[in-house]
Motif scaffolding. Structure first.
Motif, mmCIF file in Angstrom:
data_model
loop_
_atom_site.group_PDB
_atom_site.id
_atom_site.type_symbol
_atom_site.label_atom_id
_atom_site.label_comp_id
_atom_site.label_asym_id
_atom_site.label_seq_id
_atom_site.Cartn_x
_atom_site.Cartn_y
_atom_site.Cartn_z
ATOM 1 N N ILE A 143 0.809 -1.285 0.135
ATOM 2 C CA ILE A 143 0.014 0.318 0.150
ATOM 3 C C ILE A 143 0.955 1.251 -0.157
ATOM 4 C CG2 ILE A 143 -1.528 1.272 1.338
ATOM 5 C CD1 ILE A 143 -2.826 -1.557 2.164
ATOM 6 N N PHE A 144 1.794 1.387 0.927
ATOM 7 C CA PHE A 144 2.704 2.506 1.112
ATOM 8 C C PHE A 144 3.435 2.626 -0.343
ATOM 9 C CE2 PHE A 144 1.665 2.268 5.514
ATOM 10 C CZ PHE A 144 1.576 3.628 5.826
ATOM 11 N N TYR A 145 3.932 1.695 -0.704
ATOM 12 C CA TYR A 145 4.720 1.649 -2.174
ATOM 13 C C TYR A 145 4.083 2.058 -3.234
ATOM 14 C CZ TYR A 145 7.597 0.134 -6.086
ATOM 15 O OH TYR A 145 8.185 0.192 -7.316
ATOM 16 N N GLY A 146 2.777 1.452 -3.201
ATOM 17 C CA GLY A 146 1.723 2.146 -4.117
ATOM 18 C C GLY A 146 1.450 3.600 -4.004
ATOM 19 N N LEU A 147 1.325 3.947 -2.930
ATOM 20 C CA LEU A 147 1.114 5.529 -2.553
ATOM 21 C C LEU A 147 2.456 6.297 -3.132
ATOM 22 C CD1 LEU A 147 -0.814 5.352 0.730
ATOM 23 C CD2 LEU A 147 -1.741 6.153 -1.298
ATOM 24 N N ALA A 148 3.673 5.619 -3.056
ATOM 25 C CA ALA A 148 4.767 6.600 -3.137
ATOM 26 C C ALA A 148 4.889 6.679 -4.642
ATOM 27 C CB ALA A 148 5.973 5.901 -2.749
ATOM 28 N N LEU A 149 4.530 5.611 -5.394
ATOM 29 C CA LEU A 149 4.455 5.740 -7.098
ATOM 30 C C LEU A 149 3.461 6.667 -7.404
ATOM 31 C CD1 LEU A 149 4.865 1.902 -7.697
ATOM 32 C CD2 LEU A 149 6.580 3.678 -8.096
ATOM 33 N N VAL A 150 2.240 6.546 -6.915
ATOM 34 C CA VAL A 150 1.334 7.609 -7.560
ATOM 35 C C VAL A 150 1.731 8.982 -7.348
ATOM 36 C CG1 VAL A 150 -1.133 8.582 -7.108
ATOM 37 C CG2 VAL A 150 -0.652 6.039 -7.033
ATOM 38 N N ALA A 151 2.257 9.172 -5.933
ATOM 39 C CA ALA A 151 2.767 10.711 -5.721
ATOM 40 C C ALA A 151 3.873 10.985 -6.729
ATOM 41 C CB ALA A 151 3.200 10.543 -4.352
ATOM 42 N N ALA A 152 4.784 10.066 -6.898
ATOM 43 C CA ALA A 152 5.891 10.128 -7.748
ATOM 44 C C ALA A 152 5.665 10.650 -9.166
ATOM 45 C CB ALA A 152 7.048 9.083 -7.677
ATOM 46 N N GLU A 153 4.483 10.175 -9.601
ATOM 47 C CA GLU A 153 4.131 10.309 -11.019
ATOM 48 C C GLU A 153 4.168 11.896 -11.451
ATOM 49 O OE1 GLU A 153 1.226 11.428 -14.125
ATOM 50 O OE2 GLU A 153 0.970 11.706 -11.913
ATOM 51 N N ARG A 154 4.032 12.637 -10.484
ATOM 52 C CA ARG A 154 3.985 14.180 -10.942
ATOM 53 C C ARG A 154 5.299 14.456 -11.511
ATOM 54 N NH1 ARG A 154 3.220 19.156 -6.725
ATOM 55 N NH2 ARG A 154 3.443 20.806 -8.193
ATOM 56 N N TYR A 155 6.504 13.738 -11.186
ATOM 57 C CA TYR A 155 7.542 14.185 -11.561
ATOM 58 C C TYR A 155 8.394 13.185 -12.521
ATOM 59 C CZ TYR A 155 7.199 17.533 -8.065
ATOM 60 O OH TYR A 155 7.037 18.795 -7.410
ATOM 61 N N THR A 156 7.629 12.151 -12.979
ATOM 62 C CA THR A 156 8.197 11.252 -14.068
ATOM 63 C C THR A 156 7.292 10.592 -14.933
ATOM 64 O OG1 THR A 156 9.721 9.268 -14.057
ATOM 65 C CG2 THR A 156 7.734 9.324 -12.542
#
Length: 205
Positions: A143-156
């Motif tokens: 869950i936390f890894y998924g949240l990190a990926l969704v958040a990082a999408e803004r810059y990648t």
């Protein structure tokens, strides 16, 4: 002719803007290597369970002794290190080929955005470990890894968020099927990474 040049100029401007605001050198191959590493790690953990007399697929709740927990944590750290190193190596190689800097303001923003959910999740998992709530660790990491990926999408790459959504969904499902964390972990960090990595490699190579 002028219309063709106009569209080419617009395409070039969009490309420059994307390069300046997004880190676009993520390598699909790094995802494949990370996924394969996770699958190998999960298989190794399964045989560790067998060695300890634990039949993982019998559906019973098992009690892990402190030595076994330390070994599992060590295996997890090794998998993480291998995944991070492979990600850096493949991404650095791709950046070099494209003539792009791997470390700039965008990269810093990406890492900070990505790290916040991961660090929070790391402390949450340490608390679960401290309270011997081992059965919730695998769902929490997904869950936390998924949240990190969704958040990082803004810059990648935009596609990263779809992997994030799948990781979150898988983690939430595993919360209702406790005791099968290793299997969900292998699917989330292993199979999904391999499939995502192959798709990204083909799409952006």
């Amino acid at each position: 002719m002028d219309s063709k040049n106009y569209h080419e100029d617009l395409s070039h401007i969009r490309s420059m803007m994307e390069r300046s605001s997004r880190f676009i050198s993520l390598s699909g191959l790094s995802g494949v290597v990370a996924g394969l590493t996770a699958i190998i790690g999960a298989i190794y953990v399964y045989f560790v369970f067998q060695r300890e007399g634990i039949n993982y697929f019998d559906g019973n709740r098992n009690i892990f002794n402190p030595a076994l927990v330390k070994e599992l944590v060590g295996i997890g750290i090794v998998i993480l290190v291998v995944a991070v190193l492979s990600g850096y190596i493949f991404t650095a190689s791709k950046s070099k080929k494209k003539g792009l800097k791997i470390w700039d303001g965008t990269t810093k923003r990406l890492l900070i955005t990505f790290a916040v959910p991961l660090v929070a999740g790391g402390f949450f998992c340490l608390a679960l470990l401290y309270h011997h709530l081992f059965v919730f660790i695998a769902p929490a990491t997904l869950i936390f890894y998924g949240l990190a990926l969704v958040a990082a999408e803004r810059y990648t790459l935009t596609d990263v968020k779809y992997l994030g959504y799948l990781e979150i969904i898988l983690g939430l499902i595993s919360l209702f099927i406790l005791g099968w964390g290793l299997l969900f972990w292998a699917i989330g960090f292993g199979i999904l990474h391999v499939v995502y990595g192959l798709i990204m490699h083909k799409k952006y190579k």
